[in-house]
Design a protein around this motif. Structure first.
Motif, PDB file in Angstrom:
ATOM      1  N   TYR B 308      37.102-107.733  39.707  1.00 33.34           N
ATOM      2  CA  TYR B 308      36.160-107.282  40.735  1.00 33.34           C
ATOM      3  C   TYR B 308      36.899-106.955  42.025  1.00 33.34           C
ATOM      4  O   TYR B 308      37.766-107.715  42.451  1.00 33.34           O
ATOM      5  CB  TYR B 308      35.132-108.369  41.055  1.00 33.34           C
ATOM      6  N   THR B 309      36.568-105.832  42.622  1.00 33.83           N
ATOM      7  CA  THR B 309      36.986-105.538  43.983  1.00 33.83           C
ATOM      8  C   THR B 309      35.693-105.284  44.751  1.00 33.83           C
ATOM      9  O   THR B 309      34.993-104.310  44.486  1.00 33.83           O
ATOM     10  CB  THR B 309      37.900-104.306  44.029  1.00 33.83           C
ATOM     11  N   THR B 310      35.353-106.198  45.643  1.00 35.92           N
ATOM     12  CA  THR B 310      34.072-106.134  46.336  1.00 35.92           C
ATOM     13  C   THR B 310      34.274-105.576  47.735  1.00 35.92           C
ATOM     14  O   THR B 310      35.079-106.105  48.496  1.00 35.92           O
ATOM     15  CB  THR B 310      33.446-107.539  46.424  1.00 35.92           C
ATOM     16  N   LEU B 311      33.564-104.487  48.043  1.00 41.39           N
ATOM     17  CA  LEU B 311      33.656-103.888  49.370  1.00 41.39           C
ATOM     18  C   LEU B 311      32.340-104.124  50.111  1.00 41.39           C
ATOM     19  O   LEU B 311      31.289-103.715  49.632  1.00 41.39           O
ATOM     20  CB  LEU B 311      33.955-102.381  49.276  1.00 41.39           C
ATOM     21  N   VAL B 312      32.431-104.802  51.230  1.00 43.57           N
ATOM     22  CA  VAL B 312      31.223-105.140  51.981  1.00 43.57           C
ATOM     23  C   VAL B 312      31.242-104.393  53.304  1.00 43.57           C
ATOM     24  O   VAL B 312      32.168-104.551  54.096  1.00 43.57           O
ATOM     25  CB  VAL B 312      31.159-106.657  52.263  1.00 43.57           C
ATOM     26  N   ARG B 313      30.210-103.576  53.501  1.00 49.09           N
ATOM     27  CA  ARG B 313      30.141-102.844  54.767  1.00 49.09           C
ATOM     28  C   ARG B 313      28.773-103.088  55.397  1.00 49.09           C
ATOM     29  O   ARG B 313      27.772-102.539  54.961  1.00 49.09           O
ATOM     30  CB  ARG B 313      30.367-101.357  54.509  1.00 49.09           C
ATOM     31  N   GLY B 314      28.740-103.956  56.364  1.00 41.95           N
ATOM     32  CA  GLY B 314      27.491-104.249  57.066  1.00 41.95           C
ATOM     33  C   GLY B 314      26.531-105.080  56.236  1.00 41.95           C
ATOM     34  O   GLY B 314      26.719-105.257  55.031  1.00 41.95           O
ATOM     35  N   PRO B 315      25.465-105.601  56.861  1.00 40.99           N
ATOM     36  CA  PRO B 315      24.443-106.340  56.131  1.00 40.99           C
ATOM     37  C   PRO B 315      23.524-105.373  55.391  1.00 40.99           C
ATOM     38  O   PRO B 315      23.772-104.173  55.375  1.00 40.99           O
ATOM     39  CB  PRO B 315      23.691-107.066  57.249  1.00 40.99           C
ATOM     40  N   ARG B 316      22.467-105.904  54.797  1.00 44.95           N
ATOM     41  CA  ARG B 316      21.511-105.081  54.058  1.00 44.95           C
ATOM     42  C   ARG B 316      20.876-104.046  54.988  1.00 44.95           C
ATOM     43  O   ARG B 316      20.438-104.355  56.086  1.00 44.95           O
ATOM     44  CB  ARG B 316      20.406-105.982  53.496  1.00 44.95           C
ATOM     45  N   ARG B 317      20.838-102.805  54.531  1.00 46.35           N
ATOM     46  CA  ARG B 317      20.184-101.768  55.336  1.00 46.35           C
ATOM     47  C   ARG B 317      18.723-101.685  54.929  1.00 46.35           C
ATOM     48  O   ARG B 317      18.355-102.131  53.839  1.00 46.35           O
ATOM     49  CB  ARG B 317      20.887-100.429  55.112  1.00 46.35           C
ATOM     50  N   PRO B 318      17.892-101.116  55.783  1.00 47.16           N
ATOM     51  CA  PRO B 318      16.444-101.108  55.513  1.00 47.16           C
ATOM     52  C   PRO B 318      16.093-100.564  54.131  1.00 47.16           C
ATOM     53  O   PRO B 318      15.144-101.030  53.509  1.00 47.16           O
ATOM     54  CB  PRO B 318      15.888-100.195  56.610  1.00 47.16           C
ATOM     55  N   THR B 319      16.850 -99.592  53.653  1.00 47.15           N
ATOM     56  CA  THR B 319      16.508 -98.972  52.370  1.00 47.15           C
ATOM     57  C   THR B 319      17.060 -99.748  51.175  1.00 47.15           C
ATOM     58  O   THR B 319      16.772 -99.407  50.039  1.00 47.15           O
ATOM     59  CB  THR B 319      17.100 -97.565  52.318  1.00 47.15           C
ATOM     60  N   GLU B 320      17.869-100.775  51.429  1.00 47.58           N
ATOM     61  CA  GLU B 320      18.537-101.460  50.314  1.00 47.58           C
ATOM     62  C   GLU B 320      17.724-102.654  49.813  1.00 47.58           C
ATOM     63  O   GLU B 320      16.998-103.292  50.560  1.00 47.58           O
ATOM     64  CB  GLU B 320      19.931-101.927  50.755  1.00 47.58           C
ATOM     65  N   LEU B 321      17.914-102.957  48.532  1.00 44.17           N
ATOM     66  CA  LEU B 321      17.141-104.030  47.913  1.00 44.17           C
ATOM     67  C   LEU B 321      17.854-105.380  48.008  1.00 44.17           C
ATOM     68  O   LEU B 321      17.232-106.427  47.933  1.00 44.17           O
ATOM     69  CB  LEU B 321      16.888-103.703  46.433  1.00 44.17           C
ATOM     70  N   GLU B 322      19.147-105.340  48.106  1.00 44.94           N
ATOM     71  CA  GLU B 322      19.853-106.618  48.156  1.00 44.94           C
ATOM     72  C   GLU B 322      20.919-106.616  49.234  1.00 44.94           C
ATOM     73  O   GLU B 322      21.215-105.584  49.833  1.00 44.94           O
ATOM     74  CB  GLU B 322      20.467-106.949  46.799  1.00 44.94           C
ATOM     75  N   GLY B 323      21.499-107.809  49.466  1.00 44.49           N
ATOM     76  CA  GLY B 323      22.493-107.963  50.522  1.00 44.49           C
ATOM     77  C   GLY B 323      21.949-108.903  51.577  1.00 44.49           C
ATOM     78  O   GLY B 323      20.734-109.126  51.662  1.00 44.49           O
ATOM     79  N   PRO B 324      22.831-109.470  52.372  1.00 45.14           N
ATOM     80  CA  PRO B 324      22.403-110.446  53.371  1.00 45.14           C
ATOM     81  C   PRO B 324      21.713-109.774  54.552  1.00 45.14           C
ATOM     82  O   PRO B 324      21.938-108.605  54.830  1.00 45.14           O
ATOM     83  CB  PRO B 324      23.722-111.077  53.817  1.00 45.14           C
ATOM     84  N   GLN B 325      20.884-110.566  55.236  1.00 40.87           N
ATOM     85  CA  GLN B 325      20.237-110.028  56.446  1.00 40.87           C
ATOM     86  C   GLN B 325      21.220-109.989  57.602  1.00 40.87           C
ATOM     87  O   GLN B 325      21.113-109.173  58.502  1.00 40.87           O
ATOM     88  CB  GLN B 325      19.029-110.891  56.816  1.00 40.87           C
TER      89      GLN B 325
END
Lengths: 235, 509
Positions: B308-325
């Motif tokens: 796995y190579t995980t790229l995290v850019r910003g928290p969850r955006r309004p249109t996204e279903l998952e990710g941190p607030q």
């Protein structure tokens, strides 16, 4: 240049080198005033002291066309560290660079400078070769000693598994952390014995002291010898 | 003369607005050290040489280390042998690291701006204490009860778990190796394989005790059990904490390189994600990332790429279903910035791949715990010196035979042996090395400058050794010399040294 361990513990290696080189038509000299290359001081961090050794040693070889050293680590010290240690003094630095360019570890001198690969052998049978860290990684030399060994008549060179791994000597390391040094050595010697060789060859007095000392203590039939001792009987 | 490549450069200033910038440098020193020492007060009082000797006698440890490091080294060698462009990429990676250090302030500023633009928050911690305080504060503000963690050496460095647990929060490590050592109440003994010191059987016993049931010494069974427990934790957790292998300045992306997928869960399931990283982990761009990714996993585990190579850019955006607030990035100095102008500068290139541990003959005998601090192995000695100061590595600086294997495998070619020699030089210069040792070496130096006296050494040694020599060998010597002769024979000083034979040789004998 015959440095401290070789001078005191393995004089027969130096003698063998002198006889071998003379037979190859090389005039050999041993400039007076040599002691130690200063590597033990340098590696333990005593750089002022090592610098003084370098400053004294470099001019001793002013007249020598080439300088042969029986230990890869001493050759490394002269070639890689002397110029840097003497960087503050332009004259000494230039002279150290000149010495560095003229200095050879024995197998390198034979193969790379003199172009000699076929030499008569004083032993017969199966031998294996240990890469000394400073010769292998310091000077980048893996081939010359093997070339000499492979071409010895009656000698079969068997590769040592993990030949490039340290024997655990490391100068003062061997007595600063004796249990760790011995644990590394035990694994090395187990590997040596797995080859079925009768003779373990190295090109460094430090490694030979460590591995030879370990083999003798185990009562092993394997002998630790310097490359020169296979080429000419120095007794 | 500077022996370190690169020499001295002026320290770069942390970017304005982001840092307690000046205090960062002012507050380093005694304050920092005192605080760190308190936290890391060694659990045991044995010295490093005693711990190292003890480790060589631990059969389980020897077995576990030999198996794991041998496999790592073989895989690494194999994957690089089939990757001819590897050497050039390693050179390039080294250049990128150096370029980043030369403008660290600039890249941190750019990273901060881009993380914030993507909706994240950036915090700057000068010390370990500040980093802990920032993360604790975030946890309290979010009323966090359970935290899931990805593997992070930076978090280990600041003893984060203890701080969070002390504040009444539950912490669950989710990397299998970290999970194992958390169960065992231990600390990681390898940078990428935290439980490398344990055998399969030991781990099965540990799980059996914990779960009060029989557990087979089978990696699949053990992993299955861990997974079962951890799934629940991922779903319940309020906060995820990770480290960062890289942070890309021009996009504000945090990059995690993992093999178990737990990093992905930790960064996407809980409400809040906090990433903690040393300031030196910033890289300029995605193009650079590609270079590092091509050599990191190869050096670490011998994989072409990690699973796995995980790229995290910003928290969850309004249109996204998952990710941190909420997403928080904590940039930590903790002794690093000072080294931009220090002798340990090159250690800031480190990618934490662990390759130098796997090839180190000393690490292979003693494992990570004997080193006694967060970072073990050759690079760990340099990191310990960076975090705790040179006096802390008085013994550790000598935990190397200087064989050079570490420098050979380092993906960014850090010249570790040279830096260890430099540390040793510092120990002499600052009179930190024990005085008997200093006296001995200085006496040797004095003697080596006097050939006439040096020539007397051999005859004197012959006199001294006479009672101990049998057949040209010495099997036992008293006191200090016993450190050699307890396990190895010593050749006797020759009847005639080479120097003494030369006169005859010269005559042609």
């Amino acid at each position: 240049m015959v440095t401290c361990l070789g001078d005191m513990f393995y004089p027969e290696v130096g003698v063998a080198i002198v006889r071998l080189l003379r037979r190859l038509g090389v005039a050999v000299d041993f400039p007076a005033g040599q002691t130690c290359c200063g590597l033990p001081l340098f590696n333990s961090g005593y750089h002022r002291e090592a610098r003084e050794v370098a400053r004294r040693t470099v001019p001793l070889f002013r007249e020598s066309e080439h300088v042969v050293v029986p230990s890869g680590s001493c050759a490394w010290m002269v070639k890689q560290e002397y110029p840097g240690l003497l960087a503050d003094d332009a004259g000494a630095h230039r002279e150290a660079q000149s010495l560095a360019a003229r200095t050879w570890e024995l197998s390198q001198l034979l193969v790379r400078k003199l172009g000699v690969t076929r030499l008569p052998s004083r032993v017969k049978g199966r031998v294996t070769y240990h890469d000394s860290c400073h010769l292998l990684r310091g000077l980048g030399e893996a081939e010359s000693p093997r070339t000499v060994l492979r071409n010895l008549e009656g000698v079969e060179l068997v590769e040592l598994p993990g030949a490039d791994q340290c024997c655990g000597f490391g100068g003062s390391f061997a007595v600063r952390l004796p249990e760790v040094s011995t644990s590394i050595l035990d694994k090395k010697l187990a590997s040596v014995e797995s080859t079925g060789a009768e003779c373990l060859v190295a090109c460094d007095a430090g490694c030979l002291m460590q591995m030879g000392g370990g083999l003798a203590r185990r009562g092993s039939r394997v002998k630790a010898l310097h490359l020169a001792q296979l080429l000419e009987d120095g007794a | 003369m500077s022996l370190l490549r690169g020499g001295l450069r002026p320290p770069s200033e942390p970017p304005p607005g982001m840092a307690p910038a000046k205090p960062a440098l002012e507050r380093s020193g005694p304050h920092l050290r005192e605080e760190n020492t308190l936290l890391s007060a060694p659990v045991e009082s044995r010295s490093f040489p005693e711990r190292a000797a003890g480790a060589t006698r631990d059969r389980f440890l020897q077995q576990a280390l030999t198996i794991a490091t041998t496999r790592f080294v073989a895989s690494r060698d194999e994957v690089f042998a089939a990757f001819p462009q590897g050497d050039a990429l390693r050179d390039r990676a080294r250049q990128i690291k150096e370029a980043v250090l030369q403008r660290l302030d600039h890249y941190l500023e750019e990273l901060t701006a881009n993380v914030e633009r993507a909706g994240g928050h950036v915090h700057f911690a000068t010390t370990a204490e500040e980093a802990r305080a920032i993360i604790l504060d975030l946890a309290r503000r979010n009323q966090v009860k359970l935290i899931v963690k990805g593997k992070s050496m930076a978090a280990e460095e600041i003893h984060l778990n203890e701080a969070l647990e002390h504040a009444g929060m539950a912490v669950a490590e989710t990397d299998l190796g970290e999970y194992i050592i958390q169960l065992a109440h231990e600390r990681p003994s390898h940078i990428i394989a935290p439980a490398i010191h344990k055998t399969k059987a030991q781990i099965a016993d540990l799980f059996a005790r914990e779960l009060r049931r029989e557990v087979a010494a089978d990696p699949e069974v053990i992993t299955g059990l861990a997974r079962g427990t951890l799934r629940e934790k991922f779903l319940q957790a309020d906060m995820g904490i990770t480290g960062a292998n890289f942070a890309v300045a021009d996009t504000g992306t945090i990059v995690l390189v993992t093999n178990e997928g737990n990093g992905r869960m930790v960064t996407s399931l809980p409400r809040v994600h906090v990433a903690l990283m040393g300031v030196e982990k910033v890289i300029p761009s995605m193009t650079d990332l590609v270079i590092f990714l091509q050599i990191l996993a190869k050096s670490a585990t011998g994989q072409k790429l990690s699973s796995y190579t995980t790229l995290v850019r910003g928290p969850r955006r309004p249109t996204e279903l998952e990710g941190p607030q909420e997403l928080h990035l904590v940039l930590m100095d903790n002794g690093r910035v000072r080294q931009l102008a220090g002798t340990l500068r090159e250690a800031l290139y480190c990618l934490r791949c662990g390759a130098c541990l796997n090839v180190c003959p000393v690490y292979r005998q003693i494992g990570g715990h004997a080193y006694g601090d967060t970072y073990p192995g050759p690079i760990g000695i340099l990191m310990t010196a960076m975090l705790r100061g040179t006096p802390a590595v008085k013994d550790l600086a000598h935990a190397s035979s200087l064989c050079g294997a570490c420098a050979e495998v380092c993906p960014v070619r850090i010249d570790i042996p040279r830096m260890l020699i430099e540390l040793r030089e510092h120990l002499d210069r600052e009179k930190i090395a024990p005085w008997p040792e200093r006296l001995l070496f200085k006496a040797c130096g004095w003697l080596l400058g006097r050939p006439a006296l040096y020539r007397l050494a051999a005859p004197l040694a012959r006199l001294g050794q006479a009672p101990f020599v049998r057949d040209g060998r010495i099997r036992s010597l008293p006191s200090f010399f016993g450190r050699w002769t307890r396990t190895r024979d010593l050749p006797a000083v020759a009847a005639r040294t080479f120097g003494e034979r030369w006169a005859a040789l010269e005559r042609g004998a």
